[in-house]
Design a protein around this motif. Structure first.
Motif, PDB file in Angstrom:
ATOM      1  N   MET A   1      -1.140 -18.973  13.621  1.00  0.00           N
ATOM      2  CA  MET A   1       0.262 -19.346  13.555  1.00  0.00           C
ATOM      3  C   MET A   1       0.705 -20.016  14.871  1.00  0.00           C
ATOM      4  O   MET A   1       1.493 -20.943  14.840  1.00  0.00           O
ATOM      5  N   LYS A   2       0.180 -19.498  15.988  1.00  0.00           N
ATOM      6  CA  LYS A   2       0.563 -20.064  17.271  1.00  0.00           C
ATOM      7  C   LYS A   2       0.091 -21.518  17.386  1.00  0.00           C
ATOM      8  O   LYS A   2       0.812 -22.370  17.899  1.00  0.00           O
ATOM      9  N   LYS A   3      -1.105 -21.797  16.891  1.00  0.00           N
ATOM     10  CA  LYS A   3      -1.615 -23.177  16.952  1.00  0.00           C
ATOM     11  C   LYS A   3      -0.723 -24.131  16.163  1.00  0.00           C
ATOM     12  O   LYS A   3      -0.444 -25.238  16.617  1.00  0.00           O
ATOM     13  N   ILE A   4      -0.272 -23.683  15.013  1.00  0.00           N
ATOM     14  CA  ILE A   4       0.624 -24.515  14.195  1.00  0.00           C
ATOM     15  C   ILE A   4       1.928 -24.757  14.962  1.00  0.00           C
ATOM     16  O   ILE A   4       2.443 -25.873  14.992  1.00  0.00           O
ATOM     17  N   ALA A 115      10.586 -20.345  15.303  1.00  0.00           N
ATOM     18  CA  ALA A 115      10.308 -19.170  14.467  1.00  0.00           C
ATOM     19  C   ALA A 115       8.813 -18.845  14.464  1.00  0.00           C
ATOM     20  O   ALA A 115       8.422 -17.672  14.583  1.00  0.00           O
ATOM     21  N   LEU A 116       7.976 -19.866  14.351  1.00  0.00           N
ATOM     22  CA  LEU A 116       6.522 -19.633  14.364  1.00  0.00           C
ATOM     23  C   LEU A 116       6.060 -19.080  15.711  1.00  0.00           C
ATOM     24  O   LEU A 116       5.190 -18.198  15.751  1.00  0.00           O
ATOM     25  N   LEU A 117       6.624 -19.582  16.787  1.00  0.00           N
ATOM     26  CA  LEU A 117       6.283 -19.051  18.112  1.00  0.00           C
ATOM     27  C   LEU A 117       6.661 -17.580  18.217  1.00  0.00           C
ATOM     28  O   LEU A 117       5.869 -16.755  18.691  1.00  0.00           O
ATOM     29  N   VAL A 118       7.859 -17.253  17.796  1.00  0.00           N
ATOM     30  CA  VAL A 118       8.327 -15.859  17.870  1.00  0.00           C
ATOM     31  C   VAL A 118       7.460 -14.972  16.983  1.00  0.00           C
ATOM     32  O   VAL A 118       7.030 -13.888  17.402  1.00  0.00           O
ATOM     33  N   GLY A 124       1.035  -9.731  17.897  1.00  0.00           N
ATOM     34  CA  GLY A 124       0.212  -9.060  18.890  1.00  0.00           C
ATOM     35  C   GLY A 124      -0.956  -9.911  19.322  1.00  0.00           C
ATOM     36  O   GLY A 124      -1.349 -10.852  18.632  1.00  0.00           O
ATOM     37  N   PRO A 125      -1.529  -9.588  20.472  1.00  0.00           N
ATOM     38  CA  PRO A 125      -2.575 -10.435  21.058  1.00  0.00           C
ATOM     39  C   PRO A 125      -3.852 -10.508  20.232  1.00  0.00           C
ATOM     40  O   PRO A 125      -4.522 -11.506  20.237  1.00  0.00           O
TER      41      PRO A 125
END
Length: 129
Positions: A1-4, A115-118, A124-125
């Motif tokens: 999700m973070k990559k997107i 929103a995707l960043l949050v 979690g890592p």
């Protein structure tokens, strides 16, 4: 999700670099073709105003690019979130003062990326990509 989310940050930065170019360098040549509801004779007198807006868009884009270059995850998130919030608020301002169709292309992608960043931070890592 973070990559997107980070890909969206890059695309939003590219959009704002384009908007900056348009407002700074192509206001009188392309502006009348894009903003057909604005009288053509108003583009020349508003060239300095458009260039000023263009610099703001360039600063937004630069901040988003900066966030992509930050290695430390916490600060990358904070800087990206800050500049995405600026873009989203600029979209709200444009929607209210100019036209909804002017604000949505800024507000919607910035809000989705934010929103995707949050959400990627809340996972979690161990589940971050």
């Amino acid at each position: 999700m973070k990559k997107i989310a980070l890909v969206l940050v890059g695309l939003i930065a590219a959009l704002h670099f384009y908007i900056a170019w348009f407002e700074i360098f192509a206001w009188t040549s392309r502006g009348p073709k894009v903003f057909t509801s604005m009288p053509p004779e108003l583009f020349e007198p508003t060239i300095q105003m458009a260039a000023n807006q263009g610099f703001y868009n360039a600063f937004l884009a630069a901040g988003l690019v900066w966030s992509l270059l930050i290695k430390e995850e916490k600060w990358q998130f904070r800087i990206a979130a800050c500049f995405l919030t600026f873009v989203a608020l600029a979209g709200v301002g444009a929607a209210v003062t100019v036209a909804v169709k002017s604000g949505l292309p800024q507000f919607v992608p910035a809000s989705i990326a934010l929103a995707l960043l949050v959400l990627s931070r809340k996972q979690g890592p161990s589940s971050r990509s």
